[in-house]
Design a protein around this motif. Structure first.
Motif, PDB file in Angstrom:
ATOM      1  N   PRO A 168       0.810  -1.212   0.000  1.00  0.00           N
ATOM      2  CA  PRO A 168       0.000   0.000   0.000  1.00  0.00           C
ATOM      3  C   PRO A 168       0.851   1.273   0.000  1.00  0.00           C
ATOM      4  O   PRO A 168       2.039   1.242   0.314  1.00  0.00           O
ATOM      5  N   ASP A 228     -12.584  -0.005  -7.528  1.00  0.00           N
ATOM      6  CA  ASP A 228     -13.658   0.140  -6.538  1.00  0.00           C
ATOM      7  C   ASP A 228     -14.230   1.560  -6.475  1.00  0.00           C
ATOM      8  O   ASP A 228     -15.413   1.741  -6.303  1.00  0.00           O
ATOM      9  N   PRO A 252      -3.635   2.557   4.453  1.00  0.00           N
ATOM     10  CA  PRO A 252      -4.865   2.783   3.691  1.00  0.00           C
ATOM     11  C   PRO A 252      -6.006   3.384   4.512  1.00  0.00           C
ATOM     12  O   PRO A 252      -6.767   4.180   4.000  1.00  0.00           O
ATOM     13  N   ASN A 264     -10.466  -0.203   0.747  1.00  0.00           N
ATOM     14  CA  ASN A 264      -9.742  -0.142   2.023  1.00  0.00           C
ATOM     15  C   ASN A 264      -8.998   1.176   2.256  1.00  0.00           C
ATOM     16  O   ASN A 264      -8.499   1.400   3.348  1.00  0.00           O
ATOM     17  N   ASP A 288      -9.061   1.397  -4.057  1.00  0.00           N
ATOM     18  CA  ASP A 288      -9.700   0.305  -3.312  1.00  0.00           C
ATOM     19  C   ASP A 288     -10.497   0.837  -2.141  1.00  0.00           C
ATOM     20  O   ASP A 288     -10.149   1.860  -1.549  1.00  0.00           O
TER      21      ASP A 288
HETATM   22  C1  LIG Z   1      -7.067  -3.787  -0.003  1.00  0.00           C
HETATM   23  O1  LIG Z   1      -8.082  -4.619  -0.480  1.00  0.00           O
HETATM   24  C2  LIG Z   1      -7.721  -5.410  -1.608  1.00  0.00           C
HETATM   25  C3  LIG Z   1      -8.931  -6.201  -2.031  1.00  0.00           C
HETATM   26  O2  LIG Z   1      -9.981  -5.333  -2.315  1.00  0.00           O
HETATM   27  C4  LIG Z   1      -6.577  -6.328  -1.241  1.00  0.00           C
HETATM   28  O3  LIG Z   1      -6.150  -7.033  -2.404  1.00  0.00           O
HETATM   29  C5  LIG Z   1      -5.413  -5.512  -0.719  1.00  0.00           C
HETATM   30  O4  LIG Z   1      -4.392  -6.376  -0.274  1.00  0.00           O
HETATM   31  C6  LIG Z   1      -5.870  -4.635   0.429  1.00  0.00           C
HETATM   32  N1  LIG Z   1      -4.760  -3.805   0.794  1.00  0.00           N
HETATM   33  C7  LIG Z   1      -4.373  -3.655   2.048  1.00  0.00           C
HETATM   34  C8  LIG Z   1      -3.190  -2.780   2.270  1.00  0.00           C
HETATM   35  O5  LIG Z   1      -4.940  -4.167   2.968  1.00  0.00           O
END
Ligand SMILES: *[C@@H]1O[C@H](CO)[C@@H](O)[C@H](O)[C@H]1NC(C)=O
Ligand SMILES: *[C@@H]1O[C@H](CO)[C@@H](O)[C@H](O)[C@H]1NC(C)=O
Ligand SMILES: *[C@@H]1O[C@H](CO)[C@@H](O)[C@H](O)[C@H]1NC(C)=O
Ligand SMILES: *[C@@H]1O[C@H](CO)[C@@H](O)[C@H](O)[C@H]1NC(C)=O
Length: 360
Positions: free
Chosen positions: A237, A287, A241, A265, A263
């Protein structure tokens, strides 16, 4: 029963208490500190903007000077002025109690930042911004262990971001924008500046990838890395996030995949600028986190269609820009965008509907 000897002791005790109290309430400027302040006016040839620094008055009444109960100077600020001409005095560390040093809006302040400022270990806030100082950021700043705010923006500083800044573990606000800094962002910043919530490095000549270590900073809400020479790909990330709120990566050379930024998240993200980069990813199935208020992806190589949720997004169409990409297909919920400026969709492969010509 008090003997005469005892009562005279009592009287002298209360007198000295009274004196101490009087002294605390009205203590004069520390003579050493006053001398150093007067040396600063001499150093700048007694400019009229420092005319309140009158040797015959108590320095705690001088403009923008703050003192503590003992008369030590704790705040040294020079108001924006053009008659402050010359380099920053190299003897400011002879004011050892200063916690706020503010030299901003002084366009005729020039020369290097003296490394002796690194000896002012009570500094919590240091502003040297909108001046003409040049040369490197002194590595000695790594010793300013109480610092919470460092703003060196709008100068002519060159050289790298010193890795020593990673020692400033209390730092909450770091702004080095609008200089000529080069080289990478030291990875150690992300591993050590646990209290950082703002990092502004925009408008420099910084290069290399954005370090993934930024995701270790628990309270980092704002990053501005725009107008540099950063290359990609982005770490995933980017930041935390659920904390990151404003991210400006515009005008760099960041490549590759960036759709994860949209995303769900990224639950706190409201401002996202990735315009004018080399991002190349499929936008069709992103998303679009519902918290986004402004986003700009223009001038990239983003392909696919606009995601279905694009039509129900929160942002006002005036705060969205997907122009100059390779997008194709109908604008979802095109009616909502009928009145929008067509330029926000312009120069794509085959977008249609909304303010653009109807789809075939
Ligand atoms: C955020 O969510 C996506 C799935 O929607 C996932 O693949 C990703 O690992 C997540 N990222 C984090 C930093 O949690
Ligand atoms: C700023 O300082 C540089 C030297 O470091 C000098 O060449 C330049 O003229 C100065 N600019 C202004 C606006 O004073
Ligand atoms: C979200 O961002 C705002 C600043 O825009 C910040 O004040 C807040 O603490 C952030 N939320 C979280 C959960 O970190
Ligand atoms: C998006 O970025 C472009 C530069 O590529 C700029 O011209 C435009 O004003 C920006 N739009 C928004 C909504 O920020």
């Amino acid at each position: 029963m008090s003997t005469p000897k005892n009562s005279s002791l009592l009287i002298s005790l209360s007198l000295s208490l009274l004196f101490t109290f009087f002294n605390l309430a009205l203590s004069d400027c520390n003579p050493n500190d006053k001398k150093v302040l007067l040396q600063i006016t001499t150093h700048f040839n007694n400019p009229s903007s420092l005319s309140s620094w009158n040797p015959n008055t108590d320095c705690s009444f001088w403009e923008d000077i703050g003192t503590d109960e003992q008369g030590h100077v704790t705040r040294l600020r020079i108001n924006p002025a053009t008659d402050i001409i010359g380099p920053i005095p190299d003897f400011l560390d002879r004011l050892p109690f200063v916690s706020t040093l503010d030299l901003s809006g002084l366009p005729n302040l020039f020369g290097p930042i003296p490394s002796s400022i690194g000896n002012m270990n009570r500094l919590t806030q240091l502003y040297i911004s909108q001046t003409n100082v040049s040369g490197p950021i002194p590595g000695s700043f790594g010793r300013l262990s109480s610092l919470t705010t460092l703003d060196l923006s709008g100068n002519g500083l060159t050289g790298p971001i010193p890795p020593a800044l990673a020692q400033l573990t209390r730092l909450e606000y770091l702004r080095l924008s609008s200089n000529k800094l080069s080289g990478p962002i030291p990875d150690s910043l992300g591993r050590r500046l646990k209290n950082l919530f703002f990092i502004g490095l925009d408008s420099n000549r910084l290069s290399g990838p954005i370090p993934g270590s930024l995701s270790l900073l628990p309270t980092l809400t704002t990053i501005d890395f725009s107008k540099n020479r950063f290359t990609g790909p982005l770490p995933n990330p980017l930041g935390r996030p659920n904390v990151l709120s404003n991210a400006d990566l515009g005008y760099n050379k960041i490549t590759g995949y960036g759709s994860f930024l949209f995303d769900k998240n990224y639950t706190n993200l409201s401002f996202l600028y990735i315009n004018n980069n080399l991002f190349k990813f499929d936008f069709s199935n992103v998303d679009l986190t519902p918290t986004l208020v402004i986003f700009n992806i223009s001038h990239n190589m983003i392909y696919g269609s606009l995601p279905k949720r694009f039509g129900q997004m929160k942002p006002d169409p005036n705060y969205v820009d997907v122009s100059y990409n390779q997008l194709c297909g109908p604008i979802p919920n095109g009616r909502r965008f009928k009145q929008a400026n067509p330029s926000i969709f312009a120069h794509n492969k085959c977008l249609c509907g909304g303010p653009l010509p109807a789809c075939k």
